[in-house]
Design a protein around this motif. Structure first.
Motif: not given
Length: 442
Positions: A62-76, A177-187
């Motif tokens: 999901r795009n819902l994380v908290k500080m300290g979590d691990r995220i993964r970013v896809r780089v084309e 995609n500048p119209v829909s950039p990759p976003q995160l919600k840090i809780v």
């Protein structure tokens, strides 16, 4: 009193061990599923053309994380650029040199690690995708300024950020995609925060219910001083007062505070000051950990110095009061008249050196709380402010020793001066004694 202290200690340890066990279990789980970061050799970072940030997800998908979590970013184009580097030795690109960017702010020392992710392909079959980098949302000393800026943009509960990658000290690579950039919600207020908040509130409530009497003056309980003028001199005469109990007006007050005890010793300024900083630093430590997930870089040297100054002040006050030596131990100056009046006054009334210590403690404490709320970090006090706090404590200790105290004698056994003052003087003799040959007869 000792029973209350033992009860408070047992309950506190039980609650503390329970919450710490849950927290460290979560920490172990978070650390076990993450890759071991292998930093690249220090070389010039250059990004090949064609790389674009495409997607960002958490480990839970999901795009819902908290500080300290691990995220993964896809780089084309990341996999192709890495393979080209392996085939061509002159190419210096290493994906492990890339750092994480949030809203364009670089998180220094937060490097990526190449990972392989199984993604759905044609006919819903899983295929291997090696265009991903893993990052840990952690706050380091280098990235603290960037995190402070991001936290200042947060609403009440979370931060919405655009994730990107790039070389250190440069700009993040463009998004696909500048119209829909990759976003995160840090809780910010996650389950970890609420767990730590419950622990802080539990400790405070248990202390108020069972151990608030430890904030009182350590004088002999039940023996108080009373000013009287005897023989033209102002003396402090000890007297006894019975400790009475009185029911509080509301059931809530009875539950949290218990029955009200009258004629108790007054509250001590130095002990209350030590308790204030102890709970403030303890609560700030748990709240910061509950939001950031970092428990190693929270305490600062300045906060420990503040705690040390107040500990020395409380220790010096106990020496002035003669605690530990029953022969020199002094009775309480007076009966308690309320918390604020007790800490600001002695038997003669409100004193300025007590008021000065109180206002500086409140001022620095408010600044401390504001910095914790604003930056999620304990403030770095400068030497001038710490010196001022030390001067205030030294002034209080110096003038504290000049305050009047009660005496240790029991009120039922008055002193010799009291006996001599109460007994009437013998009448004056006008006639000289008989048989005195030195006086001639008329």
């Amino acid at each position: 009193m000792y029973k209350n202290v033992k009860r408070f200690t047992a309950i506190f340890l039980l609650v503390f061990l329970l919450i710490v066990s849950i927290n460290f279990a979560a920490i172990a789980q978070n650390s076990s599923d993450g890759p071991s970061v292998n930093f690249a050799s220090p070389q010039i970072c250059s990004v090949p053309p064609g790389l674009k940030t495409q997607q960002v997800i958490a480990d839970n998908g999901r795009n819902l994380v908290k500080m300290g979590d691990r995220i993964r970013v896809r780089v084309e184009g990341l996999s192709a650029a890495t393979k080209n580097t392996t085939a061509n030795a002159s190419n210096s690109f290493d994906p492990r040199q890339l750092v994480l960017y949030l809203d364009g702010y670089e998180l220094e020392d937060v490097h990526g690690e190449p990972v392989i992710v199984m993604v759905p392909g044609k006919d819903q079959q899983k295929i291997v995708d090696d265009n991903w980098l893993a990052f840990r949302l952690e706050r380091t000393d280098s990235s603290q300024a960037a995190w402070n800026t991001l936290l200042g943009q947060a609403n009440r509960y979370s931060i919405n950020v655009i994730a990107g990658v790039g070389c250190p000290k440069k700009l993040a690579i463009p998004v696909s995609n500048p119209v829909s950039p990759p976003q995160l919600k840090i809780v910010l207020l996650s389950w970890r925060f609420w767990l730590c908040l419950i622990l802080v509130l539990s400790v405070v409530l248990i202390f108020i219910r069972y151990c608030r009497s430890t904030l009182r003056s350590p004088g002999i309980e039940g023996v108080y001083s009373k000013k009287e003028v005897i023989g033209g001199q102002e003396l402090l005469i000890p007297e006894k007062a019975e400790l009475e109990k009185e029911d509080r007006k509301t059931r809530i007050a009875q539950f949290f505070l218990g029955r009200k005890k009258l004629n108790k010793n007054p509250f001590s300024l130095s002990i209350s000051q030590l308790a204030f900083w102890t709970f403030l630093i303890f609560g700030s430590y748990l709240i910061i950990y509950g939001i950031t997930g970092d428990y190693t870089n929270i305490l600062t040297q300045q906060s420990l110095i503040l705690l040390g100054i107040n500990s020395i002040t409380a220790f010096g006050t106990s020496l002035i009061d003669g605690q530990g030596n029953e022969k020199k131990r002094k009775g309480s100056q007076r009966i308690s008249e309320g918390f604020f009046y007790d800490i600001l006054s002695d038997i003669n009334g409100v004193n300025f050196h007590r008021f000065q210590t109180f206002i500086w403690t409140v001022a620095i404490g408010l600044f401390f709380v504001w910095e914790v709320i604003k930056n999620l970090a304990m403030p770095e006090f400068d030497e001038t402010l710490l010196t001022l706090q030390g001067i205030s404590a030294a002034t209080y200790l110096g003038l504290r020793g000049q305050e009047q105290h009660g005496m240790t004698e029991e009120p039922e056994s008055p002193t010799i001066e009291e006996h001599s003052s109460d007994q009437p003087l013998p009448p004056a003799q006008d006639n000289p004694p008989e048989g005195d040959s030195s006086i001639p007869n008329s």
